[in-house]
Design a protein around this motif. Structure first.
Motif, PDB file in Angstrom:
ATOM      1  N   ALA A 114      42.089  50.519  40.275  1.00 19.74           N
ATOM      2  CA  ALA A 114      42.400  51.814  40.879  1.00 19.74           C
ATOM      3  C   ALA A 114      43.196  51.669  42.173  1.00 19.74           C
ATOM      4  N   ASN A 115      42.890  50.633  42.952  1.00 17.80           N
ATOM      5  CA  ASN A 115      43.448  50.537  44.302  1.00 17.80           C
ATOM      6  C   ASN A 115      44.503  49.452  44.507  1.00 17.80           C
ATOM      7  N   TYR A 116      44.678  48.568  43.527  1.00 18.33           N
ATOM      8  CA  TYR A 116      45.616  47.454  43.737  1.00 18.33           C
ATOM      9  C   TYR A 116      46.641  47.323  42.618  1.00 18.33           C
ATOM     10  N   ALA A 117      46.830  48.393  41.853  1.00 20.55           N
ATOM     11  CA  ALA A 117      47.928  48.478  40.893  1.00 20.55           C
ATOM     12  C   ALA A 117      48.532  49.863  41.014  1.00 20.55           C
ATOM     13  N   GLU A 118      49.846  49.939  41.085  1.00 20.40           N
ATOM     14  CA  GLU A 118      50.517  51.222  41.239  1.00 20.40           C
ATOM     15  C   GLU A 118      50.384  52.052  39.960  1.00 20.40           C
ATOM     16  N   ARG A 119      50.214  53.350  40.112  1.00 22.30           N
ATOM     17  CA  ARG A 119      50.153  54.231  38.950  1.00 22.30           C
ATOM     18  C   ARG A 119      51.470  54.191  38.185  1.00 22.30           C
ATOM     19  N   ILE A 214      51.310  40.127  45.163  1.00 25.50           N
ATOM     20  CA  ILE A 214      50.509  39.637  44.043  1.00 25.50           C
ATOM     21  C   ILE A 214      49.035  39.873  44.365  1.00 25.50           C
ATOM     22  N   ASN A 215      48.371  40.632  43.513  1.00 33.05           N
ATOM     23  CA  ASN A 215      46.932  40.848  43.633  1.00 33.05           C
ATOM     24  C   ASN A 215      46.245  40.176  42.451  1.00 33.05           C
ATOM     25  N   LEU A 216      45.357  39.239  42.730  1.00 30.43           N
ATOM     26  CA  LEU A 216      44.665  38.474  41.684  1.00 30.43           C
ATOM     27  C   LEU A 216      43.193  38.845  41.676  1.00 30.43           C
ATOM     28  N   LEU A 217      42.727  39.370  40.541  1.00 32.02           N
ATOM     29  CA  LEU A 217      41.306  39.671  40.368  1.00 32.02           C
ATOM     30  C   LEU A 217      40.692  38.623  39.449  1.00 32.02           C
ATOM     31  N   VAL A 218      39.685  37.908  39.952  1.00 28.62           N
ATOM     32  CA  VAL A 218      38.986  36.902  39.161  1.00 28.62           C
ATOM     33  C   VAL A 218      37.628  37.496  38.766  1.00 28.62           C
ATOM     34  N   ASP A 219      37.463  37.713  37.473  1.00 32.04           N
ATOM     35  CA  ASP A 219      36.230  38.294  36.934  1.00 32.04           C
ATOM     36  C   ASP A 219      35.280  37.146  36.594  1.00 32.04           C
ATOM     37  N   VAL A 220      34.196  37.026  37.370  1.00 28.23           N
ATOM     38  CA  VAL A 220      33.271  35.892  37.196  1.00 28.23           C
ATOM     39  C   VAL A 220      31.908  36.362  36.667  1.00 28.23           C
ATOM     40  N   ALA A 221      31.921  37.376  35.816  1.00 29.77           N
ATOM     41  CA  ALA A 221      30.669  37.968  35.336  1.00 29.77           C
ATOM     42  C   ALA A 221      29.727  36.943  34.710  1.00 29.77           C
ATOM     43  N   TYR A 222      30.280  35.919  34.046  1.00 23.76           N
ATOM     44  CA  TYR A 222      29.457  34.967  33.288  1.00 23.76           C
ATOM     45  C   TYR A 222      29.342  33.607  33.986  1.00 23.76           C
ATOM     46  N   ILE A 223      29.674  33.549  35.254  1.00 19.94           N
ATOM     47  CA  ILE A 223      29.816  32.275  35.954  1.00 19.94           C
ATOM     48  C   ILE A 223      28.544  31.431  35.947  1.00 19.94           C
ATOM     49  N   ASP A 224      27.379  32.045  36.052  1.00 20.71           N
ATOM     50  CA  ASP A 224      26.145  31.269  36.109  1.00 20.71           C
ATOM     51  C   ASP A 224      25.691  30.775  34.743  1.00 20.71           C
ATOM     52  N   PHE A 225      26.472  31.085  33.711  1.00 19.83           N
ATOM     53  CA  PHE A 225      26.243  30.499  32.395  1.00 19.83           C
ATOM     54  C   PHE A 225      27.294  29.442  32.073  1.00 19.83           C
TER      55      PHE A 225
END
Length: 410
Positions: A114-119, A214-225
């Motif tokens: 919502a906040n780091y990609a232009e519409r 450049i905005n980089l989002l790292v999704d680490v939802a499963y990191i502890d597995f």
């Protein structure tokens, strides 16, 4: 023609989720044939070998010890201050950091998109991806573009195509949000190596040198597995001292790591060499939080802070996580070895909830598997098998049956 009362941008929105559809078909089969005859590989939660939801003992112990005030009272809009600090301490980075409490990892991804990609512009992720990325992009007026995640023989992360896609999109727009889900990627179980991370960041630094954002989002939802905290989280040190116009965000979720799926608590964390950019991040996302959910589950924030602020509880939690991780790994090991023996091609699995099987007609493959009372999830590029929810005693033979189904529908 029927009248539409919804706004034009919302007309004809219907959520079609293949995961829940596959699970519904599985439940019907259980009613007809009995749970012992059915293999349910659709569910994205950790179930024990009796088919019951696994709950981390330390999390349950702390949860039950908390007061009703912890659960019933409002939390601050951005999240409790001690929760925010505790989350940031999990990230082994230097420099300026910000964070905001979110409604699980999904909420963190929402705020980033919502906040780091232009519409009206493009967001980039891999062609194997969690479908909700696309829904969030559409909801917020963006378009999801993909790069080819693997080379043709599914052995390596496709850095060449990643670089080409970044260059192609930045030729048409001045900023780009990139979503990379690692380690223990959903839906493949792949994790970027340190060497691959070095090359990804080199590509992004070169793009940033041209003046683009450049905005980089790292999704680490499963990191502890994917491994213990010391090793699994160590790649984040690579985010130190990046250029100001290469901004890194990390989507953290309590759903998987704490078995708190239904409590909906997570955080979006930001890392930058600029204090001003972090101040902007905190203000921008606080504004969005007020507009979207006002504030986040208070009790889950208290629980996170209590556990991570106590060395004994933290050690107990890590041991609990290890037990679940090893349970899932034992199931995945059987599947991976059997796949190799029977010639079933799979995406390289490094850890996490899911194993992916490339297929030309995933829906037909999954439908064919129903003949064997095996239920998996059809995706665009293949079949998702949930090792997290499939009991150990039901794993043997599944890869061979999937290979037969793939061959049958070619």
């Amino acid at each position: 023609m029927a009248m539409n009362m919804a706004a034009t941008h919302a007309v004809n929105r219907k959520l079609v989720d293949p995961i829940f559809e596959a699970n519904a078909a599985c439940k019907a089969a259980i009613q007809n044939f009995g749970a012992d005859k059915v293999t349910n590989a659709t569910i994205g939660t950790v179930l024990d070998d009796e088919g019951k939801l696994s709950v981390l003992p330390t999390v349950e112990k702390v949860f039950r010890s908390m007061s009703m005030v912890d659960f019933m009272s409002y939390a601050p809009i951005s999240g409790r201050a001690d929760f925010i600090e505790s989350v940031k301490k999990q990230i082994p980075c230097e420099g300026y950091m910000g964070a905001v409490a979110t409604s699980g990892g999904t909420g963190a991804i929402h705020h980033a998109v919502a906040n780091y990609a232009e519409r009206g512009e493009k967001v980039l992720t891999s062609d194997w991806f969690w479908g909700t990325y696309n829904i969030i992009c559409k909801e917020t007026g963006k378009t999801l573009e993909t790069f080819k995640m693997f080379d043709d023989d599914y052995k390596n992360f496709n850095l060449e195509n990643f670089s080409a896609k970044v260059e192609e999109i930045l030729a048409a727009q001045n900023s780009l949000l990139i979503i990379i889900n690692t380690p223990a990627h959903n839906p493949t179980g792949y994790s970027l190596s340190d060497g691959e991370w070095d090359k990804v960041l080199e590509i992004l630094k070169n793009s940033a040198n041209g003046g683009k954002k450049i905005n980089l989002l790292v999704d680490v939802a499963y990191i502890d597995f994917s491994g213990d905290k010391k090793t699994a989280w160590s790649f984040m040190k690579k985010f130190n001292n990046l250029p100001e116009n290469l901004f890194v965000m990390i989507s953290v979720s309590m759903s998987k790591s704490y078995t708190l799926y239904g409590q909906r608590c997570g955080a979006l964390v930001a890392i930058s060499s600029s204090k001003e950019i972090i101040d902007e991040f905190n203000d921008t996302n606080k504004y969005s939080s007020r507009a979207v959910w006002s504030n986040i589950n208070h009790g889950a924030q208290v629980l996170f802070t209590k556990i991570n602020g106590d060395e004994k509880l933290s050690a107990e939690l890590e041991q609990d996580q290890k037990v679940l991780r090893e349970m899932v790994n034992a199931r995945a090991d059987i599947f991976v070895k059997e796949a190799e023996n029977c010639g079933l091609q799979i995406v390289p699995y490094k850890g996490g909830f899911f194993i992916a099987v490339p297929a030309e007609n995933p829906a037909a493959v999954c439908k064919k598997l129903h003949d064997d009372l095996i239920f998996a999830v059809p995706l665009k590029l293949g079949v998702r098998f949930a090792a997290c929810s499939t009991p150990l005693q039901k794993i043997s033979g599944v890869a061979t049956k999937i290979k037969a189904a793939v061959d049958a529908v070619k």
